[in-house]
Design a protein around this motif. Structure first.
Motif, short mmCIF file in Angstrom:
data_model
loop_
_atom_site.label_atom_id
_atom_site.label_comp_id
_atom_site.label_asym_id
_atom_site.label_seq_id
_atom_site.Cartn_x
_atom_site.Cartn_y
_atom_site.Cartn_z
N UNK A 1 -45.68 -89.14 -0.04
CA UNK A 1 -45.74 -89.88 -1.30
C UNK A 1 -47.05 -90.63 -1.36
N UNK A 2 -47.62 -90.69 -2.55
CA UNK A 2 -48.87 -91.42 -2.75
C UNK A 2 -48.64 -92.58 -3.70
N UNK A 3 -49.40 -93.64 -3.46
CA UNK A 3 -49.44 -94.78 -4.38
C UNK A 3 -50.71 -94.61 -5.20
N UNK A 4 -50.55 -94.61 -6.51
CA UNK A 4 -51.67 -94.36 -7.41
C UNK A 4 -51.87 -95.60 -8.30
N UNK A 5 -53.10 -96.06 -8.36
CA UNK A 5 -53.47 -97.19 -9.20
C UNK A 5 -54.63 -96.76 -10.07
N UNK A 6 -54.41 -96.78 -11.36
CA UNK A 6 -55.45 -96.39 -12.32
C UNK A 6 -56.10 -95.06 -11.95
N UNK A 7 -55.27 -94.05 -11.70
CA UNK A 7 -55.69 -92.67 -11.40
C UNK A 7 -56.38 -92.52 -10.04
N UNK A 8 -56.27 -93.51 -9.16
CA UNK A 8 -56.87 -93.44 -7.83
C UNK A 8 -55.77 -93.56 -6.79
N UNK A 9 -55.78 -92.66 -5.79
CA UNK A 9 -54.84 -92.74 -4.68
C UNK A 9 -55.26 -93.90 -3.79
N UNK A 10 -54.37 -94.89 -3.65
CA UNK A 10 -54.70 -96.08 -2.85
C UNK A 10 -53.80 -96.23 -1.63
#
Length: 143
Positions: free
Chosen positions: A54-63
């Motif tokens: 699972x990825x955390x995405x903030x404003x279209x960026x993987x963070x």
């Protein structure tokens, strides 16, 4: 500042592979560990069917990313949990752990272990993980 309300946690897809590989490699470098090359983007894509990621995405960026493997006897294992350094302390790791635990429980896991390769012990203890067997560094019962 806590960003969790702006962060979306979603299943890792091929499109995320390069960013995931970079996050994990950065975590290895930051920890002063030698990266054995197992987290290249090609390997991330190849191993996706075997891992729940699972990825955390903030404003279209993987963070952030969390990678799980299904183990024996109802135990799932967090193989990697990485958050981009500039986003540490903002709730993203917590969101990823919650997602991993919930999904593992839905799949029948009774316990969650943490791989000893890339671990911030204090961080995981904060979420109820305790010293366990020689195979894993930390472990927690899932509700």
């Amino acid at each position: 500042m806590r960003l969790e309300q702006e962060v979306v946690v979603t299943c890792c897809a091929n499109a995320h592979a390069e960013a995931v590989a970079e996050l994990v490699q950065e975590a290895w470098r930051t920890a002063g560990l030698e990266n054995p090359g197992e987290f290249s983007w090609e390997r991330v894509i190849r191993d996706m069917p075997e891992r729940l990621s699972y990825v955390a995405v903030l404003r279209h960026k993987v963070v952030g990313v969390v990678m799980l493997s299904q183990g024996e006897a109802g135990i799932s294992c967090i193989e990697a949990l990485c958050v981009a350094p500039e986003f540490h302390g903002q709730g993203i790791g917590e969101l990823l752990i919650e997602t991993a635990e919930k999904r593992a429980g839905e799949l029948g896991a009774k316990r969650m272990s943490v791989s000893g390769r890339l671990v911030n012990v204090g961080f995981f203890r904060k979420y109820g993980y305790q010293t366990a067997s020689a195979q894993s560094l930390l472990e927690k019962a899932l509700a």
